[in-house]
Design a protein around this motif. Sequence first.
Motif, PDB file in Angstrom:
ATOM      1  N   GLN A  41     -29.999-184.310  28.917  1.00 44.22           N
ATOM      2  CA  GLN A  41     -30.066-185.478  28.041  1.00 44.22           C
ATOM      3  C   GLN A  41     -28.676-185.869  27.544  1.00 44.22           C
ATOM      4  O   GLN A  41     -28.354-187.054  27.447  1.00 44.22           O
ATOM      5  CB  GLN A  41     -30.982-185.176  26.854  1.00 44.22           C
ATOM      6  N   SER A  42     -27.855-184.867  27.252  1.00 41.13           N
ATOM      7  CA  SER A  42     -26.508-185.143  26.743  1.00 41.13           C
ATOM      8  C   SER A  42     -25.674-185.909  27.761  1.00 41.13           C
ATOM      9  O   SER A  42     -24.856-186.760  27.403  1.00 41.13           O
ATOM     10  CB  SER A  42     -25.809-183.835  26.373  1.00 41.13           C
ATOM     11  N   ALA A  43     -25.892-185.621  29.064  1.00 44.45           N
ATOM     12  CA  ALA A  43     -25.129-186.311  30.108  1.00 44.45           C
ATOM     13  C   ALA A  43     -25.504-187.785  30.168  1.00 44.45           C
ATOM     14  O   ALA A  43     -24.642-188.662  30.322  1.00 44.45           O
ATOM     15  CB  ALA A  43     -25.378-185.651  31.464  1.00 44.45           C
ATOM     16  N   VAL A  44     -26.799-188.078  30.045  1.00 45.01           N
ATOM     17  CA  VAL A  44     -27.249-189.475  30.059  1.00 45.01           C
ATOM     18  C   VAL A  44     -26.701-190.210  28.840  1.00 45.01           C
ATOM     19  O   VAL A  44     -26.164-191.315  28.944  1.00 45.01           O
ATOM     20  CB  VAL A  44     -28.790-189.557  30.081  1.00 45.01           C
ATOM     21  N   SER A  45     -26.832-189.583  27.679  1.00 43.98           N
ATOM     22  CA  SER A  45     -26.359-190.210  26.445  1.00 43.98           C
ATOM     23  C   SER A  45     -24.858-190.476  26.507  1.00 43.98           C
ATOM     24  O   SER A  45     -24.392-191.551  26.087  1.00 43.98           O
ATOM     25  CB  SER A  45     -26.681-189.303  25.255  1.00 43.98           C
ATOM     26  N   ARG A  46     -24.113-189.533  27.067  1.00 51.31           N
ATOM     27  CA  ARG A  46     -22.657-189.693  27.161  1.00 51.31           C
ATOM     28  C   ARG A  46     -22.284-190.863  28.066  1.00 51.31           C
ATOM     29  O   ARG A  46     -21.403-191.661  27.732  1.00 51.31           O
ATOM     30  CB  ARG A  46     -22.028-188.404  27.692  1.00 51.31           C
ATOM     31  N   GLN A  47     -22.971-191.012  29.196  1.00 47.35           N
ATOM     32  CA  GLN A  47     -22.651-192.094  30.117  1.00 47.35           C
ATOM     33  C   GLN A  47     -22.990-193.463  29.519  1.00 47.35           C
ATOM     34  O   GLN A  47     -22.247-194.432  29.706  1.00 47.35           O
ATOM     35  CB  GLN A  47     -23.401-191.899  31.433  1.00 47.35           C
ATOM     36  N   VAL A  48     -24.102-193.542  28.784  1.00 48.81           N
ATOM     37  CA  VAL A  48     -24.462-194.807  28.142  1.00 48.81           C
ATOM     38  C   VAL A  48     -23.455-195.146  27.054  1.00 48.81           C
ATOM     39  O   VAL A  48     -23.030-196.307  26.913  1.00 48.81           O
ATOM     40  CB  VAL A  48     -25.890-194.732  27.561  1.00 48.81           C
ATOM     41  N   THR A  49     -23.030-194.149  26.291  1.00 51.95           N
ATOM     42  CA  THR A  49     -22.025-194.375  25.248  1.00 51.95           C
ATOM     43  C   THR A  49     -20.703-194.836  25.852  1.00 51.95           C
ATOM     44  O   THR A  49     -20.042-195.753  25.329  1.00 51.95           O
ATOM     45  CB  THR A  49     -21.806-193.082  24.428  1.00 51.95           C
ATOM     46  N   GLU A  50     -20.317-194.224  26.981  1.00 55.35           N
ATOM     47  CA  GLU A  50     -19.088-194.635  27.658  1.00 55.35           C
ATOM     48  C   GLU A  50     -19.186-196.074  28.146  1.00 55.35           C
ATOM     49  O   GLU A  50     -18.221-196.843  28.081  1.00 55.35           O
ATOM     50  CB  GLU A  50     -18.801-193.698  28.837  1.00 55.35           C
ATOM     51  N   LEU A  51     -20.362-196.454  28.626  1.00 52.89           N
ATOM     52  CA  LEU A  51     -20.555-197.826  29.083  1.00 52.89           C
ATOM     53  C   LEU A  51     -20.419-198.800  27.917  1.00 52.89           C
ATOM     54  O   LEU A  51     -19.792-199.858  28.049  1.00 52.89           O
ATOM     55  CB  LEU A  51     -21.932-197.967  29.741  1.00 52.89           C
ATOM     56  N   GLU A  52     -20.972-198.441  26.776  1.00 50.60           N
ATOM     57  CA  GLU A  52     -20.842-199.291  25.588  1.00 50.60           C
ATOM     58  C   GLU A  52     -19.380-199.428  25.164  1.00 50.60           C
ATOM     59  O   GLU A  52     -18.915-200.510  24.793  1.00 50.60           O
ATOM     60  CB  GLU A  52     -21.682-198.718  24.447  1.00 50.60           C
ATOM     61  N   LYS A  53     -18.632-198.327  25.254  1.00 51.77           N
ATOM     62  CA  LYS A  53     -17.212-198.375  24.895  1.00 51.77           C
ATOM     63  C   LYS A  53     -16.429-199.256  25.858  1.00 51.77           C
ATOM     64  O   LYS A  53     -15.555-200.023  25.457  1.00 51.77           O
ATOM     65  CB  LYS A  53     -16.635-196.953  24.888  1.00 51.77           C
ATOM     66  N   GLU A  54     -16.749-199.122  27.155  1.00 58.26           N
ATOM     67  CA  GLU A  54     -16.053-199.919  28.162  1.00 58.26           C
ATOM     68  C   GLU A  54     -16.259-201.414  27.923  1.00 58.26           C
ATOM     69  O   GLU A  54     -15.335-202.218  28.026  1.00 58.26           O
ATOM     70  CB  GLU A  54     -16.562-199.555  29.559  1.00 58.26           C
ATOM     71  N   LEU A  55     -17.496-201.789  27.588  1.00 57.75           N
ATOM     72  CA  LEU A  55     -17.828-203.196  27.415  1.00 57.75           C
ATOM     73  C   LEU A  55     -17.524-203.703  26.008  1.00 57.75           C
ATOM     74  O   LEU A  55     -17.440-204.907  25.791  1.00 57.75           O
ATOM     75  CB  LEU A  55     -19.312-203.426  27.732  1.00 57.75           C
ATOM     76  N   GLY A  56     -17.393-202.769  25.070  1.00 55.81           N
ATOM     77  CA  GLY A  56     -17.167-203.167  23.691  1.00 55.81           C
ATOM     78  C   GLY A  56     -18.372-203.846  23.075  1.00 55.81           C
ATOM     79  O   GLY A  56     -18.241-204.689  22.183  1.00 55.81           O
ATOM     80  N   VAL A  57     -19.564-203.465  23.545  1.00 64.15           N
ATOM     81  CA  VAL A  57     -20.809-204.088  23.091  1.00 64.15           C
ATOM     82  C   VAL A  57     -21.849-202.994  22.863  1.00 64.15           C
ATOM     83  O   VAL A  57     -21.977-202.070  23.675  1.00 64.15           O
ATOM     84  CB  VAL A  57     -21.355-205.086  24.146  1.00 64.15           C
ATOM     85  N   LEU A  58     -22.588-203.092  21.780  1.00 62.89           N
ATOM     86  CA  LEU A  58     -23.714-202.197  21.552  1.00 62.89           C
ATOM     87  C   LEU A  58     -24.863-202.616  22.473  1.00 62.89           C
ATOM     88  O   LEU A  58     -25.301-203.773  22.440  1.00 62.89           O
ATOM     89  CB  LEU A  58     -24.157-202.260  20.085  1.00 62.89           C
TER      90      LEU A  58
END
Length: 318
Positions: A41-58
Amino acid sequence: MPVWHRVIQGACMELRQLRYFVEVASAGSINSAATRLGIAQSAVSRQVTELEKELGVLLLRRHREGISLTPGGEKVIRGATAILGAMEALIEDVRTDGDELLSVRMGMPPSVSPLLVDAISLTLRNAPVPMSVQLVEGSSFWLQQRLDAGDLACAVLTNGRSSRTVSSTPLWRESLFLLGPHDSPLRGRKSCKLADISAIPLTLTPAPDTTRLVINAAFASAGLQPLVVQEHEAMTLLTNQLATRSAYTILSRTVVVHLQKQLGLIAIPIKGLTVDRVFSVRRGALPTRAVGKVVGVLRDAARQRYSNDKSIVVSQAP
């Protein structure tokens, strides 16, 4: 310049991030998505968080019941689906250039496998995309779990539905029948209503079996409740009870065809009670041409076997 071009120029997104995000949106929670993907679960959460950071959008709102998409998340889902679809098409073109057999794990309920197994094994090796099929039998509910988890590439399911990760194509619709002793008071009826059988003791498969959910919903909609005296998961147990003329049950037509003749039982269609058989594929698991061929083979097998049976209606090609 299209918005996705501008976004990609300013970010270093990975396809893995997009795939995980689509999976989370489809599953409804990060934990469920991790289970489907077979990773932490932590791996999925980390990748989604990274995607949000990349896009600068929640992209997601996280709450106790799971997740919901923000307006930005809805836009990303549409773009991610397009990108992943393009990649799947590219992979399909590459994989289907050669003559090697495509190995496929396909799920199928025991009720329909006798009808379809020969058509599958004999036809698909000579298809435009040659396939070697490994058949896995189980209930539709169990097969759906295996499909979501990635253990199966495709499956024949009862009332399967499309999602962001699974594509479903209708094969045929079949009526549900009351099956019971030959000396039943209902003998001779051409059909029956739910009200006619609400007081009859039934042996049914337990929820969350897909057919049982259909039965429960139909009775509830009619303001009735089935009189269930026993539940069974094994067809052998039910067959033994039917053989001793000690049980009534409700089964789909493809099952009834075999049991009625074998055990000498009455079989009465229940008005308005049907289930749909569909071919469900995990998106990207099979080339589009392969999916089309399998669907055609399955429909043809049902059409040939039940050409004179009005209680089974085979879907037409789009």
